[in-house]
Design an enzyme around this catalytic site. Structure first.
Site, PDB file in Angstrom:
ATOM      1  N   GLU A   1       1.948  10.114  11.971  1.00 56.19           N
ATOM      2  CA  GLU A   1       2.517   8.545  11.265  1.00 56.19           C
ATOM      3  C   GLU A   1       3.014   9.731  10.207  1.00 56.19           C
ATOM      4  O   GLU A   1       2.132  10.155   9.051  1.00 56.19           O
ATOM      5  CB  GLU A   1       0.685   8.888  10.962  1.00 56.19           C
ATOM      6  CG  GLU A   1       0.625   7.783   9.987  1.00 56.19           C
ATOM      7  CD  GLU A   1      -0.649   7.018   9.575  1.00 56.19           C
ATOM      8  OE1 GLU A   1      -1.277   6.672  10.342  1.00 56.19           O
ATOM      9  OE2 GLU A   1      -1.039   6.413   8.438  1.00 56.19           O
TER      10      GLU A   1
ATOM     11  N   ARG B   1     -14.978  10.890   5.380  1.00 57.77           N
ATOM     12  CA  ARG B   1     -14.111  12.290   4.680  1.00 57.77           C
ATOM     13  C   ARG B   1     -15.339  13.162   4.064  1.00 57.77           C
ATOM     14  O   ARG B   1     -16.318  12.396   4.390  1.00 57.77           O
ATOM     15  CB  ARG B   1     -13.801  11.594   3.474  1.00 57.77           C
ATOM     16  CG  ARG B   1     -12.565  10.313   2.948  1.00 57.77           C
ATOM     17  CD  ARG B   1     -12.386  10.187   1.444  1.00 57.77           C
ATOM     18  NE  ARG B   1     -11.341  11.567   1.233  1.00 57.77           N
ATOM     19  CZ  ARG B   1     -10.428  11.542   0.573  1.00 57.77           C
ATOM     20  NH1 ARG B   1      -9.604  10.834   0.726  1.00 57.77           N
ATOM     21  NH2 ARG B   1     -10.180  12.387  -0.172  1.00 57.77           N
TER      22      ARG B   1
ATOM     23  N   HIS C   1       0.349   3.314   4.191  1.00 54.95           N
ATOM     24  CA  HIS C   1       0.120   4.574   3.390  1.00 54.95           C
ATOM     25  C   HIS C   1       0.715   3.574   2.105  1.00 54.95           C
ATOM     26  O   HIS C   1       2.467   3.696   1.572  1.00 54.95           O
ATOM     27  CB  HIS C   1       0.509   5.206   2.392  1.00 54.95           C
ATOM     28  CG  HIS C   1      -0.542   6.402   1.540  1.00 54.95           C
ATOM     29  ND1 HIS C   1      -1.130   6.241   0.208  1.00 54.95           N
ATOM     30  CD2 HIS C   1      -2.054   6.519   1.964  1.00 54.95           C
ATOM     31  CE1 HIS C   1      -2.056   6.516  -0.174  1.00 54.95           C
ATOM     32  NE2 HIS C   1      -2.808   6.725   0.801  1.00 54.95           N
TER      33      HIS C   1
ATOM     34  N   HIS D   1     -11.655   6.490   7.251  1.00 58.39           N
ATOM     35  CA  HIS D   1     -11.521   7.864   7.592  1.00 58.39           C
ATOM     36  C   HIS D   1     -12.477   8.955   6.866  1.00 58.39           C
ATOM     37  O   HIS D   1     -13.817   7.942   6.223  1.00 58.39           O
ATOM     38  CB  HIS D   1     -10.474   7.932   6.302  1.00 58.39           C
ATOM     39  CG  HIS D   1      -9.783   8.935   5.862  1.00 58.39           C
ATOM     40  ND1 HIS D   1      -9.145   9.693   4.541  1.00 58.39           N
ATOM     41  CD2 HIS D   1     -11.109  10.841   6.648  1.00 58.39           C
ATOM     42  CE1 HIS D   1      -9.073  11.490   4.755  1.00 58.39           C
ATOM     43  NE2 HIS D   1     -10.256  11.532   5.440  1.00 58.39           N
TER      44      HIS D   1
ATOM     45  N   GLU E   1      -9.197   8.770  11.062  1.00 60.46           N
ATOM     46  CA  GLU E   1      -8.872   9.742  10.218  1.00 60.46           C
ATOM     47  C   GLU E   1      -9.600  11.230  10.184  1.00 60.46           C
ATOM     48  O   GLU E   1     -10.142  10.150  10.246  1.00 60.46           O
ATOM     49  CB  GLU E   1      -8.268   9.450   8.725  1.00 60.46           C
ATOM     50  CG  GLU E   1      -6.853   8.176   9.762  1.00 60.46           C
ATOM     51  CD  GLU E   1      -6.631   7.391   7.811  1.00 60.46           C
ATOM     52  OE1 GLU E   1      -6.868   7.782   7.064  1.00 60.46           O
ATOM     53  OE2 GLU E   1      -5.939   6.372   7.796  1.00 60.46           O
TER      54      GLU E   1
ATOM     55  N   ARG F   1     -17.622   9.837   0.573  1.00 58.73           N
ATOM     56  CA  ARG F   1     -17.160   8.414  -0.089  1.00 58.73           C
ATOM     57  C   ARG F   1     -17.047   7.044  -0.129  1.00 58.73           C
ATOM     58  O   ARG F   1     -17.857   6.146  -0.757  1.00 58.73           O
ATOM     59  CB  ARG F   1     -16.537   8.423  -1.377  1.00 58.73           C
ATOM     60  CG  ARG F   1     -15.490   8.710  -0.701  1.00 58.73           C
ATOM     61  CD  ARG F   1     -13.799   8.757  -2.050  1.00 58.73           C
ATOM     62  NE  ARG F   1     -13.842  10.385  -2.065  1.00 58.73           N
ATOM     63  CZ  ARG F   1     -12.802  10.740  -2.603  1.00 58.73           C
ATOM     64  NH1 ARG F   1     -11.499   9.995  -2.812  1.00 58.73           N
ATOM     65  NH2 ARG F   1     -11.997  11.902  -2.931  1.00 58.73           N
TER      66      ARG F   1
ATOM     67  N   ASN G   1      -7.430  -0.357   8.486  1.00 56.44           N
ATOM     68  CA  ASN G   1      -8.173  -0.008   7.823  1.00 56.44           C
ATOM     69  C   ASN G   1      -8.724   0.323   6.880  1.00 56.44           C
ATOM     70  O   ASN G   1      -9.012  -1.194   5.339  1.00 56.44           O
ATOM     71  CB  ASN G   1      -7.019   1.502   6.701  1.00 56.44           C
ATOM     72  CG  ASN G   1      -8.375   2.928   6.177  1.00 56.44           C
ATOM     73  OD1 ASN G   1      -9.306   1.859   5.501  1.00 56.44           O
ATOM     74  ND2 ASN G   1      -7.611   3.533   6.498  1.00 56.44           N
TER      75      ASN G   1
ATOM     76  N   THR H   1      -7.181   9.696  -3.109  1.00 58.20           N
ATOM     77  CA  THR H   1      -6.973   8.781  -2.259  1.00 58.20           C
ATOM     78  C   THR H   1      -6.059  10.167  -0.979  1.00 58.20           C
ATOM     79  O   THR H   1      -5.493  11.238  -2.248  1.00 58.20           O
ATOM     80  CB  THR H   1      -5.345   7.305  -1.646  1.00 58.20           C
ATOM     81  OG1 THR H   1      -5.489   7.018  -0.412  1.00 58.20           O
ATOM     82  CG2 THR H   1      -4.891   7.207  -2.408  1.00 58.20           C
ATOM     83  N   THR H   2      -5.846   9.869  -0.691  1.00 61.60           N
ATOM     84  CA  THR H   2      -4.526  11.054   0.636  1.00 61.60           C
ATOM     85  C   THR H   2      -3.243  11.074  -0.051  1.00 61.60           C
ATOM     86  O   THR H   2      -2.729  10.282  -0.341  1.00 61.60           O
ATOM     87  CB  THR H   2      -4.895  10.876   1.767  1.00 61.60           C
ATOM     88  OG1 THR H   2      -5.476  10.021   2.539  1.00 61.60           O
ATOM     89  CG2 THR H   2      -3.762  11.818   2.940  1.00 61.60           C
TER      90      THR H   2
ATOM     91  N   HIS I   1     -11.650   0.668   2.389  1.00 68.59           N
ATOM     92  CA  HIS I   1     -12.622   0.136   0.925  1.00 68.59           C
ATOM     93  C   HIS I   1     -13.581  -0.902   1.666  1.00 68.59           C
ATOM     94  O   HIS I   1     -14.258  -1.387  -0.024  1.00 68.59           O
ATOM     95  CB  HIS I   1     -11.329  -0.040   0.210  1.00 68.59           C
ATOM     96  CG  HIS I   1     -10.281   0.976  -0.361  1.00 68.59           C
ATOM     97  ND1 HIS I   1     -11.017   2.233  -0.520  1.00 68.59           N
ATOM     98  CD2 HIS I   1      -9.254   1.486   0.657  1.00 68.59           C
ATOM     99  CE1 HIS I   1     -10.340   2.773  -0.969  1.00 68.59           C
ATOM    100  NE2 HIS I   1      -9.834   3.006   0.216  1.00 68.59           N
TER     101      HIS I   1
HETATM  102  N1  PXP Z   1      -2.500   6.589   6.612  1.00 65.05           N
HETATM  103  C1  PXP Z   1      -3.251   7.697   5.793  1.00 65.05           C
HETATM  104  C2  PXP Z   1      -2.953   8.579   7.233  1.00 65.05           C
HETATM  105  C3  PXP Z   1      -4.311   7.012   5.188  1.00 65.05           C
HETATM  106  O1  PXP Z   1      -5.454   8.273   5.024  1.00 65.05           O
HETATM  107  C4  PXP Z   1      -4.238   5.843   4.728  1.00 65.05           C
HETATM  108  C5  PXP Z   1      -5.278   5.353   3.460  1.00 65.05           C
HETATM  109  O2  PXP Z   1      -6.299   6.198   3.838  1.00 65.05           O
HETATM  110  C6  PXP Z   1      -3.652   4.604   4.805  1.00 65.05           C
HETATM  111  C7  PXP Z   1      -2.248   5.083   5.977  1.00 65.05           C
HETATM  112  C8  PXP Z   1      -3.825   3.291   4.568  1.00 65.05           C
HETATM  113  O3  PXP Z   1      -3.299   3.244   3.439  1.00 65.05           O
HETATM  114  P1  PXP Z   1      -3.935   1.961   2.483  1.00 65.05           P
HETATM  115  O4  PXP Z   1      -5.097   1.833   2.329  1.00 65.05           O
HETATM  116  O5  PXP Z   1      -2.365   2.863   1.161  1.00 65.05           O
HETATM  117  O6  PXP Z   1      -2.905   0.670   2.697  1.00 65.05           O
END
Ligand code: PXP
Length: 243
Positions: A154, A48, A193, A46, A73, A52, A10, A103-104, A13
């Site tokens: 997921e 959003r 996550h 993602h 996402e 952001r 992902n 965060t989610t 960030h």
């Molecule tokens: N899966 C989903 C659905 C998420 O929303 C996120 C966070 O954006 C992640 C995985 C990845 O989480 P992390 O950034 O904590 O690895």
């Protein structure tokens, strides 16, 4: 023994750092290409509602330039769903979203959202995408996900990641039960996550898990050792889980 679990990285960030200054760098697309070269088998972002981190143009560029698969996402917000439908992403993960959260925070309530899911899931599948629902590892959520027509869930690993000792064992057991139920209902299972270099291996060993989505830990680690090493090390840990 080695697993065939796929690592999806992902890149949100990387965009968070860019947006801190509204600069053109660091570019999440360029970082994603390096992540792919280092072993990522898919790229996740993602979009959003508050934009952001990832911007609309990032989604277009990722789709056009990465060589693996884009997993987008998104929330059930109609504006974002419309963008997703046109995006050409190969996979979609429906998540809950609140503007106040950092965060989610939790999984989607697939039961409460069944009506909106009945519209959105087929619309995304029609565009050729795989659809997953990001849910907590709870029986009613797994069953509601199967009813929605999504091919994947997921599982939210956030509580597992935060728990310690026997609480972590209990969270892992919940994830195992949810995975087994999902598989028996014909769903495929991804997870993510809060996963990092110290807690990823038991999750890579969940029975039948297909793909792990990991962002924050890899982006943070890449600040110290670079994207190539940060991704390659995570990919190795996943592959070597259980050996
Ligand atoms: N899966 C989903 C659905 C998420 O929303 C996120 C966070 O954006 C992640 C995985 C990845 O989480 P992390 O950034 O904590 O690895």
């Amino acid at each position: 023994m080695s697993t065939s679990v796929k690592l999806h990285v992902n890149v949100d960030h990387v965009a968070t750092v860019r947006q801190a200054r509204r600069e053109a760098f660091p570019d999440p697309v360029a970082w994603a290409l390096r992540a792919e070269a280092a072993g990522a088998e898919g790229i996740t972002c993602h979009l959003r509602m508050d934009r952001r981190h990832i911007q609309d143009e990032d989604v277009r560029q990722l789709r056009a330039r990465i060589g693996t698969r884009l997993n987008l996402e998104l929330s059930l917000n109609p504006e974002i769903v419309a963008i997703a439908v046109e995006s050409g992403a190969q996979a979609f993960c429906l998540v809950p979203e609140s503007r106040a959260e950092v965060t989610t925070e939790g999984g989607l309530d697939a039961r409460k959202e069944s009506q909106r899911l009945a519209e959105v899931v087929p619309a995304l599948i029609e565009r050729g995408g795989e659809v997953s629902l990001f849910i907590d590892p709870e029986e009613d959520q797994v069953r509601a996900s199967a009813d929605s027509g999504a091919q994947f869930i997921e599982l939210h690993t956030g509580r597992y990641a935060l728990a310690q000792g026997i609480d972590r064992e209990a969270e892992l057991a919940r994830l195992v039960r949810a995975t087994e139920l999902a598989t028996s209902l014909g769903l495929q299972v991804n997870a993510g996550h809060g996963l990092d270099y110290s807690n990823v291996q038991p999750i890579a060993l969940l029975p039948g898990v297909v793909e792990l989505n990991i962002g924050y830990a890899i982006v943070a680690e890449s600040l110290f050792c670079g994207v190539d090493e940060a991704v390659a090390r995570m990919a190795r840990l996943i592959q070597q889980a259980g050996s």
